[in-house]
Design a protein around this motif. Structure first.
Motif, PDB file in Angstrom:
ATOM      1  N   SER A 281     125.088  21.589  66.003  1.00  0.00           N
ATOM      2  CA  SER A 281     126.619  21.413  66.520  1.00  0.00           C
ATOM      3  C   SER A 281     126.831  19.940  65.982  1.00  0.00           C
ATOM      4  N   GLY A 282     127.925  19.653  65.418  1.00  0.00           N
ATOM      5  CA  GLY A 282     128.370  18.364  64.956  1.00  0.00           C
ATOM      6  C   GLY A 282     128.532  17.291  66.337  1.00  0.00           C
ATOM      7  N   ASP A 283     128.972  18.413  67.309  1.00  0.00           N
ATOM      8  CA  ASP A 283     129.049  17.071  68.317  1.00  0.00           C
ATOM      9  C   ASP A 283     127.265  16.853  69.112  1.00  0.00           C
ATOM     10  N   THR A 284     126.315  17.726  68.352  1.00  0.00           N
ATOM     11  CA  THR A 284     124.811  17.151  69.090  1.00  0.00           C
ATOM     12  C   THR A 284     125.105  16.004  67.757  1.00  0.00           C
ATOM     13  N   ARG A 285     124.558  16.138  66.912  1.00  0.00           N
ATOM     14  CA  ARG A 285     124.611  15.423  65.476  1.00  0.00           C
ATOM     15  C   ARG A 285     125.020  13.732  66.830  1.00  0.00           C
ATOM     16  N   LEU A 286     126.142  13.703  66.753  1.00  0.00           N
ATOM     17  CA  LEU A 286     127.405  13.174  67.158  1.00  0.00           C
ATOM     18  C   LEU A 286     126.802  12.598  68.271  1.00  0.00           C
ATOM     19  N   ALA A 287     126.346  12.895  69.109  1.00  0.00           N
ATOM     20  CA  ALA A 287     125.519  13.083  70.304  1.00  0.00           C
ATOM     21  C   ALA A 287     124.114  11.529  70.062  1.00  0.00           C
ATOM     22  N   ALA A 288     124.079  12.149  69.260  1.00  0.00           N
ATOM     23  CA  ALA A 288     122.282  11.771  69.052  1.00  0.00           C
ATOM     24  C   ALA A 288     122.256  10.545  68.137  1.00  0.00           C
ATOM     25  N   ARG A 289     123.164   9.892  67.617  1.00  0.00           N
ATOM     26  CA  ARG A 289     123.268   8.959  66.305  1.00  0.00           C
ATOM     27  C   ARG A 289     122.273   8.234  66.644  1.00  0.00           C
ATOM     28  N   GLU A 290     122.353   7.690  67.973  1.00  0.00           N
ATOM     29  CA  GLU A 290     121.902   6.573  68.736  1.00  0.00           C
ATOM     30  C   GLU A 290     120.527   6.709  69.150  1.00  0.00           C
ATOM     31  N   SER A 291     120.002   7.849  69.528  1.00  0.00           N
ATOM     32  CA  SER A 291     119.298   8.778  69.980  1.00  0.00           C
ATOM     33  C   SER A 291     118.218   9.366  69.630  1.00  0.00           C
ATOM     34  N   ALA A 292     117.995  10.097  68.222  1.00  0.00           N
ATOM     35  CA  ALA A 292     117.322  11.274  67.559  1.00  0.00           C
ATOM     36  C   ALA A 292     116.173  10.473  68.310  1.00  0.00           C
ATOM     37  N   PRO A 293     115.165  11.438  68.503  1.00  0.00           N
ATOM     38  CA  PRO A 293     113.784  11.419  68.608  1.00  0.00           C
ATOM     39  C   PRO A 293     113.646  10.534  66.964  1.00  0.00           C
ATOM     40  N   PRO A 294     112.249  10.047  66.573  1.00  0.00           N
ATOM     41  CA  PRO A 294     111.755   9.035  65.718  1.00  0.00           C
ATOM     42  C   PRO A 294     111.087  10.311  64.513  1.00  0.00           C
ATOM     43  N   GLY A 295     111.920  10.376  63.289  1.00  0.00           N
ATOM     44  CA  GLY A 295     111.158  11.420  62.566  1.00  0.00           C
ATOM     45  C   GLY A 295     112.194  12.290  62.379  1.00  0.00           C
ATOM     46  N   VAL A 296     113.779  12.406  63.537  1.00  0.00           N
ATOM     47  CA  VAL A 296     113.987  13.733  63.377  1.00  0.00           C
ATOM     48  C   VAL A 296     115.309  13.291  62.116  1.00  0.00           C
ATOM     49  N   ARG A 297     115.907  14.413  61.764  1.00  0.00           N
ATOM     50  CA  ARG A 297     117.204  14.218  60.393  1.00  0.00           C
ATOM     51  C   ARG A 297     117.947  15.209  60.770  1.00  0.00           C
ATOM     52  N   PHE A 298     118.734  15.041  60.462  1.00  0.00           N
ATOM     53  CA  PHE A 298     120.074  16.493  60.309  1.00  0.00           C
ATOM     54  C   PHE A 298     120.387  16.505  59.114  1.00  0.00           C
TER      55      PHE A 298
ATOM     56  N   ALA B   3     108.549  15.796  60.247  1.00  0.00           N
ATOM     57  CA  ALA B   3     107.340  16.771  59.936  1.00  0.00           C
ATOM     58  C   ALA B   3     107.350  17.966  60.493  1.00  0.00           C
ATOM     59  N   GLY B   4     106.309  18.772  59.947  1.00  0.00           N
ATOM     60  CA  GLY B   4     105.855  20.003  60.667  1.00  0.00           C
ATOM     61  C   GLY B   4     106.268  21.107  60.905  1.00  0.00           C
ATOM     62  N   LEU B   5     107.823  20.770  60.238  1.00  0.00           N
ATOM     63  CA  LEU B   5     108.359  22.374  60.290  1.00  0.00           C
ATOM     64  C   LEU B   5     109.409  22.622  58.655  1.00  0.00           C
ATOM     65  N   VAL B   6     109.205  24.120  58.215  1.00  0.00           N
ATOM     66  CA  VAL B   6     109.814  24.337  57.376  1.00  0.00           C
ATOM     67  C   VAL B   6     111.238  23.639  56.793  1.00  0.00           C
ATOM     68  N   GLY B   7     111.157  23.477  56.004  1.00  0.00           N
ATOM     69  CA  GLY B   7     112.358  22.757  55.101  1.00  0.00           C
ATOM     70  C   GLY B   7     113.284  23.486  54.875  1.00  0.00           C
ATOM     71  N   ARG B   8     113.036  24.935  54.228  1.00  0.00           N
ATOM     72  CA  ARG B   8     114.370  25.319  53.314  1.00  0.00           C
ATOM     73  C   ARG B   8     114.598  26.827  53.679  1.00  0.00           C
ATOM     74  N   PHE B   9     115.378  27.033  54.145  1.00  0.00           N
ATOM     75  CA  PHE B   9     116.096  28.174  54.892  1.00  0.00           C
ATOM     76  C   PHE B   9     116.814  28.787  53.553  1.00  0.00           C
ATOM     77  N   PRO B  10     117.754  30.603  53.680  1.00  0.00           N
ATOM     78  CA  PRO B  10     118.462  31.199  52.951  1.00  0.00           C
ATOM     79  C   PRO B  10     120.136  30.172  54.189  1.00  0.00           C
TER      80      PRO B  10
END
Length: 278
Positions: free
Chosen positions: A226-243, A266-273
């Motif tokens: 959710s957007g709330d998680t993205r906002l909460a993780a803006r300065e603490s997301a694990p290395p290499g993780v993007r939203f 890296a290592g996750l499927v990137g495209r979904f419907p």
């Protein structure tokens, strides 16, 4: 495992042991991979001074397992079962759920009905293996399992980074597993951060409904946040993780649209419907 004689043991620092009691007696050496594996198997044989000592030892042991890239399959599930059973007998709540602002992770198995039809009674073994993987991943990130029933799994974390680490670890691990009849097993994952209400040892409230709805519209192999998680993780997301923004979506039963993001790394499927929302 090489034998640890008295001289070598004495040379090890306290940090090389999972448990050091109040008298300075050291138990469960974890200074190398073989001793970590041995400590995992012997953990329940140790008498700890109190619950806090046990929890500290367990965290140190799990950190050591992570360092040596050991996935302690079954260890965490067994710990949770024993604590819950003891709590029931003692008339107390065995697992303390965090309060305040937390991050929740929900998963379920995609096409579980088809898997049940295909495997019959063997489906129980498959779902137990999936549940053990999820439980171990959550525990290694200091998460607390709230509920695990049928093909659904619910865990809570004090930080969004820990929830993200867990979801990513699971989605990376699942494709490499071998399953009955060569089946492909995929889980969908939803993450939301908020303030759930704790009521009689369970979470209730809009935050719980939100994470459930986010999980429900994810595709197998995908992590939606959710957007709330993205906002909460803006300065603490694990290395290499993007939203990756998927826009605002109306989710069943929720009064306002929810900004949704796909977790990309890296290592996750990137495209979904697109998410199946209205």
């Amino acid at each position: 495992m090489a034998r640890l004689d008295a001289a070598k043991r004495a040379d090890l620092p306290d940090s090389a042991f999972a448990y050091v009691d109040s008298r300075g007696r050291r138990r469960l050496p974890i200074h190398d991979e073989s001793h970590v594996r041995n400590a995992l198997s012997r953990f329940n044989q140790v008498r700890f001074e109190d619950d806090r000592a046990r929890d500290r030892a367990r965290k140190r042991l799990l950190n050591a397992a992570k360092k040596y890239r050991i996935v302690p399959v079954g260890f965490i599930a067994g710990q949770l079962r024993s604590e819950r059973e003891f709590g029931e007998l003692a008339g107390r709540e065995p697992v303390r759920l965090p309060t305040g602002f937390v991050t929740m992770l929900m998963t379920d198995v995609e096409d579980s009905t088809a898997l049940v039809h295909r495997l019959g009674e063997r489906y129980g073994t498959l779902i137990n293996d999936v549940r053990t993987l999820l439980t171990d991943a959550a525990a290694q990130a200091a998460g607390v399992v709230v509920d695990a029933r049928a093909d659904e799994f619910f865990a809570v974390f004090e930080t969004p980074a820990a929830a993200l680490d867990t979801a990513v670890a699971v989605q990376r691990e699942l494709p490499g597993r071998t399953w009955a009849d060569g089946l492909r097993v995929r889980v969908r994952a939803g993450i939301h951060s908020g303030y759930p209400t704790l009521n009689k040892g369970a979470y209730i409230g809009m935050a719980v409904h939100t994470v459930a709805r986010v999980c429900a519209i994810a595709h197998g192999g995908q992590i939606l946040a959710s957007g709330d998680t993205r906002l909460a993780a803006r300065e603490s997301a694990p290395p290499g993780v993007r939203f990756r923004s998927l826009g605002d979506h109306r989710l069943r039963g929720l009064p306002e649209p929810v900004p949704l993001y796909q977790v990309v790394t890296a290592g996750l499927v990137g495209r979904f419907p697109p998410p199946p929302t209205r």
